[in-house]
Write a protein that holds these residues in place. Structure first.
Motif, short mmCIF file in Angstrom:
data_model
loop_
_atom_site.label_atom_id
_atom_site.label_comp_id
_atom_site.label_asym_id
_atom_site.label_seq_id
_atom_site.Cartn_x
_atom_site.Cartn_y
_atom_site.Cartn_z
N GLN A 127 0.84 -1.20 0.00
CA GLN A 127 0.00 0.00 0.00
C GLN A 127 0.88 1.25 0.00
O GLN A 127 1.80 1.35 0.79
CB GLN A 127 -0.89 0.04 1.25
CG GLN A 127 -1.65 -1.25 1.52
CD GLN A 127 -2.54 -1.14 2.74
OE1 GLN A 127 -3.40 -0.27 2.81
NE2 GLN A 127 -2.35 -2.00 3.72
N GLN A 128 0.58 2.19 -0.88
CA GLN A 128 1.38 3.42 -0.96
C GLN A 128 0.72 4.58 -0.23
O GLN A 128 1.28 5.67 -0.14
CB GLN A 128 1.61 3.81 -2.41
CG GLN A 128 2.22 2.69 -3.19
CD GLN A 128 3.44 3.13 -3.94
OE1 GLN A 128 3.99 4.20 -3.70
NE2 GLN A 128 3.88 2.32 -4.86
N GLU A 129 -0.50 4.37 0.21
CA GLU A 129 -1.22 5.41 0.94
C GLU A 129 -1.92 4.68 2.08
O GLU A 129 -2.68 3.75 1.81
CB GLU A 129 -2.23 6.06 0.00
CG GLU A 129 -2.77 7.36 0.50
CD GLU A 129 -3.73 8.02 -0.50
OE1 GLU A 129 -3.78 7.59 -1.67
OE2 GLU A 129 -4.43 8.95 -0.08
N CYS A 132 -5.44 6.46 8.24
CA CYS A 132 -5.02 6.86 9.59
C CYS A 132 -6.19 7.16 10.53
O CYS A 132 -7.20 7.73 10.12
CB CYS A 132 -4.19 8.13 9.53
SG CYS A 132 -2.84 8.01 8.39
N THR A 306 2.22 -0.63 5.46
CA THR A 306 2.01 -0.83 4.02
C THR A 306 1.80 -2.30 3.66
O THR A 306 1.50 -2.62 2.53
CB THR A 306 3.24 -0.33 3.22
OG1 THR A 306 4.38 -1.13 3.57
CG2 THR A 306 3.53 1.14 3.48
N THR A 335 -3.19 13.65 4.87
CA THR A 335 -4.01 14.31 3.85
C THR A 335 -5.40 14.62 4.40
O THR A 335 -5.82 14.03 5.41
CB THR A 335 -4.20 13.41 2.61
OG1 THR A 335 -5.01 12.28 3.02
CG2 THR A 335 -2.87 12.91 2.05
N GLN A 337 -7.99 13.53 3.45
CA GLN A 337 -8.75 12.27 3.42
C GLN A 337 -8.33 11.34 4.55
O GLN A 337 -8.81 10.20 4.64
CB GLN A 337 -8.56 11.55 2.06
CG GLN A 337 -9.20 12.26 0.87
CD GLN A 337 -8.44 13.53 0.48
OE1 GLN A 337 -7.21 13.57 0.45
NE2 GLN A 337 -9.18 14.59 0.19
N THR A 339 -5.11 10.13 5.20
CA THR A 339 -4.14 9.12 4.80
C THR A 339 -2.73 9.70 4.88
O THR A 339 -2.55 10.91 4.90
CB THR A 339 -4.38 8.65 3.34
OG1 THR A 339 -4.21 9.77 2.46
CG2 THR A 339 -5.77 8.06 3.15
N ILE A 340 -1.75 8.80 4.90
CA ILE A 340 -0.34 9.20 4.82
C ILE A 340 0.22 8.60 3.53
O ILE A 340 0.03 7.42 3.26
CB ILE A 340 0.47 8.69 6.04
CG1 ILE A 340 0.01 9.39 7.33
CG2 ILE A 340 1.98 8.90 5.82
CD1 ILE A 340 0.64 8.84 8.60
N HIS A 341 0.89 9.43 2.74
CA HIS A 341 1.58 8.93 1.55
C HIS A 341 2.93 8.40 1.99
O HIS A 341 3.66 9.09 2.69
CB HIS A 341 1.77 10.06 0.53
CG HIS A 341 0.51 10.44 -0.18
ND1 HIS A 341 -0.05 9.66 -1.16
CD2 HIS A 341 -0.31 11.50 -0.01
CE1 HIS A 341 -1.18 10.23 -1.58
NE2 HIS A 341 -1.37 11.35 -0.89
N VAL A 342 3.26 7.18 1.58
CA VAL A 342 4.52 6.59 2.05
C VAL A 342 5.69 7.20 1.27
O VAL A 342 5.55 7.53 0.10
CB VAL A 342 4.51 5.05 1.98
CG1 VAL A 342 3.29 4.49 2.67
CG2 VAL A 342 4.57 4.56 0.55
N GLN A 344 9.36 7.63 -0.70
CA GLN A 344 9.89 6.82 -1.81
C GLN A 344 11.42 6.73 -1.83
O GLN A 344 11.98 6.06 -2.70
CB GLN A 344 9.40 7.41 -3.15
CG GLN A 344 7.88 7.47 -3.29
CD GLN A 344 7.22 6.09 -3.31
OE1 GLN A 344 7.83 5.11 -3.72
NE2 GLN A 344 5.97 6.01 -2.86
#
Ligand code: OSB
Ligand code: MG
Length: 370
Positions: A127-129, A132, A306, A335, A337, A339-342, A344
């Protein structure tokens, strides 16, 4: 990888607001950081033990002692092929999962950097997002709790968890559920009840909670299996699951329907993956718990979250909920929404602010190969 040195640091960090659970209040955090060098690369980790032995039996001083006397001597100067081999090296040590995770997770960071991969990818994350939630400590009044819930819902968080204890439970949950009939809501008792309270705990069935976390004794899976048979609310175990065997026992006894995975509590990434993989096969949802971590522990938690099976929102939230300034850059943000963006980039994926760490360090000890 050859472990060249390990530095332990005790760091004081001021919490924006005190955090109260059924076992006590944290005003400031004492954080034990591990900085491990191997093959010329630096790996970081955070030992998630509390200031005292009140969540589980570990605490910062016990972890420091274990690391210095037992664990660091086992890895220093040693060639270790994979971070996943560390649990085998520590196999003779009983308990002290949080201290063990301190070494194991730092070495995972090193291995990911050496391989040029983000840690979450090396762990097998998909999972990339990540979704939370937040954990709200015990509040002085139900009104104060409602204000906090409103703030977190407005920020986008996908699940609200309320800390409870006898005398501060339904009077707090009722107004929240009334004001927000549709949110994902859960409670966490941190072992504040006993089997004498079954009748009382059954009253929570009317609030269609997502789960009730660790209502009974921290080390008693069997008692939770007896409770689960008598109430509808799905139980989630936290304190009672220090390793895969405990997870298997809990699932086979029907002691819970959900398992919270905490990296420190289970002894590191290798053990966390074993539990995740088992739960995934058994269709037991997981989520990643929190221990009021600074950015370093938070970054490891994001990597953990993830993996497949972490389908429920975890307790991994924005740095700014806890800290005026965090020790990683960029800080963890969420975000709208929820969520946390992981990240890179290789390893933890965040820049470690050694300037701040040095400033806040009150004790430091380095161990080197001689
Ligand atoms: O039981 O999840 C818990 C904090 C300290 C000790 C135990 C727990 C907690 C939390 C906070 O709930 C989660 C977080 O880090 O936001
Ligand atoms: Mg908990």
């Amino acid at each position: 990888m050859r472990v060249e040195s390990v530095t332990l640091r005790r760091m004081n960090m001021r919490l924006k607001a005190p955090f109260e659970t059924s076992f006590g209040v944290s005003f400031d955090r004492t954080i034990l950081l591990v900085e491990l060098q191997a093959d010329g690369v630096t790996g970081w980790s955070e030992v998630t033990a509390g200031e005292g032995p009140y969540f589980n039996s570990e605490f910062v001083d016990s972890s420091w002692l274990m690391l210095r006397e037992v664990l660091i001597p086992l890895v220093l100067g040693r060639a270790i092929e994979h971070a996943a081999d560390v649990p085998g090296i520590f196999a003779a040590v009983r308990g002290h999962e949080m201290a063990r995770a301190g070494i194991e997770t730092a070495l995972w960071d090193v291995e990911a950097q050496l391989r040029g991969l983000p840690l979450w990818k090396l762990l097998g994350g998909t999972q990339q997002e990540i979704p939370c939630g937040v954990s709200l400590g015990l509040q002085a009044t139900p009104e104060r709790l409602l204000e906090k819930v409103a703030t977190e819902i407005a920020a986008g968080y996908q699940r609200i968890k309320i800390k409870i204890k006898p005398g501060k439970d339904l009077t707090y949950v009722t107004p929240v559920r009334k004001a927000y009939p549709n949110i994902r809501l859960s409670v966490d008792a941190n072992s504040a009840y006993t089997l004498e309270d079954v009748e009382h705990l059954r009253r929570f069935d009317d609030y269609y909670l997502l789960m009730m976390e660790q209502p009974l004794w921290w080390d008693d899976i069997y008692a939770h299996s007896k409770l689960q048979k008598q109430i509808k609310t799905v139980l989630c175990l936290d304190e009672s699951i220090p390793h895969l065997r405990a997870a298997q026992t809990a699932v086979e006894l029907g002691a819970c329907g959900i398992i919270n995975i905490k990296l420190g509590r289970v002894g590191g990434h290798t053990s966390a993956r074993e539990i995740q993989s088992y739960c995934h096969r058994k269709q037991i949802p997981n989520w990643c718990g929190g221990m009021l971590e600074c950015g370093i522990g938070r970054a490891h938690n994001i990597a953990v979250s993830t993996l497949p099976g972490y389908t429920l929102p975890g307790d991994v939230s924005a740095s700014a909920r806890y800290w005026v300034e965090d020790v990683i850059e960029p800080e963890v943000t969420v975000t709208p929404q929820g969520t946390i963006h992981v990240p890179q980039t290789p390893g933890l994926g965040y820049h470690v602010r050694t300037d701040l760490i040095e400033r806040w360090t009150v004790e430091k000890e380095t161990f080197r190969t001689s």
